[in-house]
Motif scaffolding. Structure first.
Motif, mmCIF file in Angstrom:
data_model
loop_
_atom_site.group_PDB
_atom_site.id
_atom_site.type_symbol
_atom_site.label_atom_id
_atom_site.label_comp_id
_atom_site.label_asym_id
_atom_site.label_seq_id
_atom_site.Cartn_x
_atom_site.Cartn_y
_atom_site.Cartn_z
ATOM 1 N N ALA A 213 -21.980 -6.052 -26.738
ATOM 2 C CA ALA A 213 -23.212 -5.456 -27.258
ATOM 3 C C ALA A 213 -22.943 -4.064 -27.818
ATOM 4 N N SER A 214 -22.148 -3.275 -27.099
ATOM 5 C CA SER A 214 -21.821 -1.924 -27.571
ATOM 6 C C SER A 214 -21.093 -1.961 -28.903
ATOM 7 N N ALA A 215 -20.239 -2.973 -29.080
ATOM 8 C CA ALA A 215 -19.488 -3.094 -30.329
ATOM 9 C C ALA A 215 -20.400 -3.341 -31.529
ATOM 10 N N LEU A 216 -21.606 -3.854 -31.257
ATOM 11 C CA LEU A 216 -22.579 -4.105 -32.321
ATOM 12 C C LEU A 216 -23.540 -2.937 -32.512
ATOM 13 N N VAL B 186 -32.831 -5.461 -23.139
ATOM 14 C CA VAL B 186 -32.434 -6.868 -23.033
ATOM 15 C C VAL B 186 -31.715 -7.074 -21.706
ATOM 16 N N PHE B 187 -32.141 -8.075 -20.956
ATOM 17 C CA PHE B 187 -31.535 -8.383 -19.665
ATOM 18 C C PHE B 187 -30.709 -9.662 -19.735
ATOM 19 N N ASP B 188 -29.520 -9.601 -19.162
ATOM 20 C CA ASP B 188 -28.835 -10.791 -18.664
ATOM 21 C C ASP B 188 -29.553 -11.179 -17.371
ATOM 22 N N LEU C 52 -31.584 -0.402 -28.931
ATOM 23 C CA LEU C 52 -31.550 -1.463 -27.920
ATOM 24 C C LEU C 52 -30.614 -1.119 -26.780
ATOM 25 N N VAL C 53 -31.022 -1.508 -25.578
ATOM 26 C CA VAL C 53 -30.167 -1.477 -24.394
ATOM 27 C C VAL C 53 -29.947 -2.912 -23.940
ATOM 28 N N PHE C 54 -28.705 -3.217 -23.575
ATOM 29 C CA PHE C 54 -28.391 -4.536 -23.024
ATOM 30 C C PHE C 54 -27.742 -4.350 -21.668
ATOM 31 N N ILE C 55 -28.284 -5.025 -20.646
ATOM 32 C CA ILE C 55 -27.817 -4.911 -19.259
ATOM 33 C C ILE C 55 -27.196 -6.231 -18.840
ATOM 34 N N ASP C 56 -25.914 -6.211 -18.457
ATOM 35 C CA ASP C 56 -25.199 -7.443 -18.092
ATOM 36 C C ASP C 56 -24.217 -7.127 -16.979
ATOM 37 N N ASP C 57 -24.056 -8.062 -16.039
ATOM 38 C CA ASP C 57 -23.119 -7.817 -14.945
ATOM 39 C C ASP C 57 -21.671 -8.068 -15.352
#
Length: 207
Positions: free
Chosen positions: A180-183, A7-9, A167-172
């Protein structure tokens, strides 16, 4: 557990968005410009539009508070395309490597529902994501866990038996990555494409 989707920001990862791009033309003095963008058209004010507040209402509230800056305030959205300087090549290259490797890609962005259509029309790259959750449309905003859960529900329709750890989430933004990590997702605070790629490799992702 293998990664099944990334998932991208968008802002700061794939898009070079910054009000400075516009206001350097309108307020030449750097200190005056910094003060205006921190105290008048501030990040907190802009975030309320990302959360779903109509632009007309946002302008009316701020012009009432700062009538001497009415023209500069209205310029923020009247000339909004000038705050978007284009794509960030290294971030886009990372996205395209993931795409070429067959990784399903999704978007989760804090973005006004009224300005996102401009990006959708002018940047076909956005059409390559399987699904994008836009905060202004949902009236939810990162780092509220509810917006992550909403995207997860929609992704699970594409990816049966999906688990958060897949899932991986990428955000600046560090706080958004941490949310996201908390979930149970793998949140990556994006500083540069090379560092993010190294984090992805460590998770077994081919990019």
């Amino acid at each position: 557990m293998p990664i099944r989707a990334v998932v991208f920001d968008f802002g700061g990862v794939l898009f070079d968005w910054n009000p400075d791009h516009l206001y350097r033309q309108l307020i030449p003095d750097a200190e005056e410009r910094r003060r205006f963008l921190s105290e008048v058209c501030s990040p907190a004010w802009n975030l309320q539009q990302d959360a779903g507040r109509p632009i007309a209402e946002a302008n009316a509230v701020l012009v009432a508070e700062h009538p001497q800056h009415a023209a500069l305030i209205r310029a923020f959205y009247e000339r909004w395309p000038e705050t978007l300087a284009g794509l960030l090549p290294e971030g886009v290259a990372l996205m395209e490597r993931l795409e070429a490797a067959g990784m399903p890609l999704y978007g989760l962005t804090n973005w006004s529902a009224e300005t996102f259509p401009y990006a959708w029309e002018h940047y076909p790259l956005l059409h390559r994501f399987r699904h994008i959750v836009v905060s202004g449309r949902e009236k939810l905003i990162k780092p509220d866990p509810a917006i992550y859960r909403l995207l997860f529900q929609r992704m699970a329709q594409d990816l049966p038996a999906l688990q958060p750890a897949e899932l991986v989430f990428i955000d600046d933004s560090q706080k958004n990555a941490d949310a996201a990590s908390a979930l149970g997702w793998h949140g990556i605070h994006h500083l540069d494409a090379q560092t993010t790629a190294a984090r992805l490799h460590a998770l077994g992702v081919d990019c």
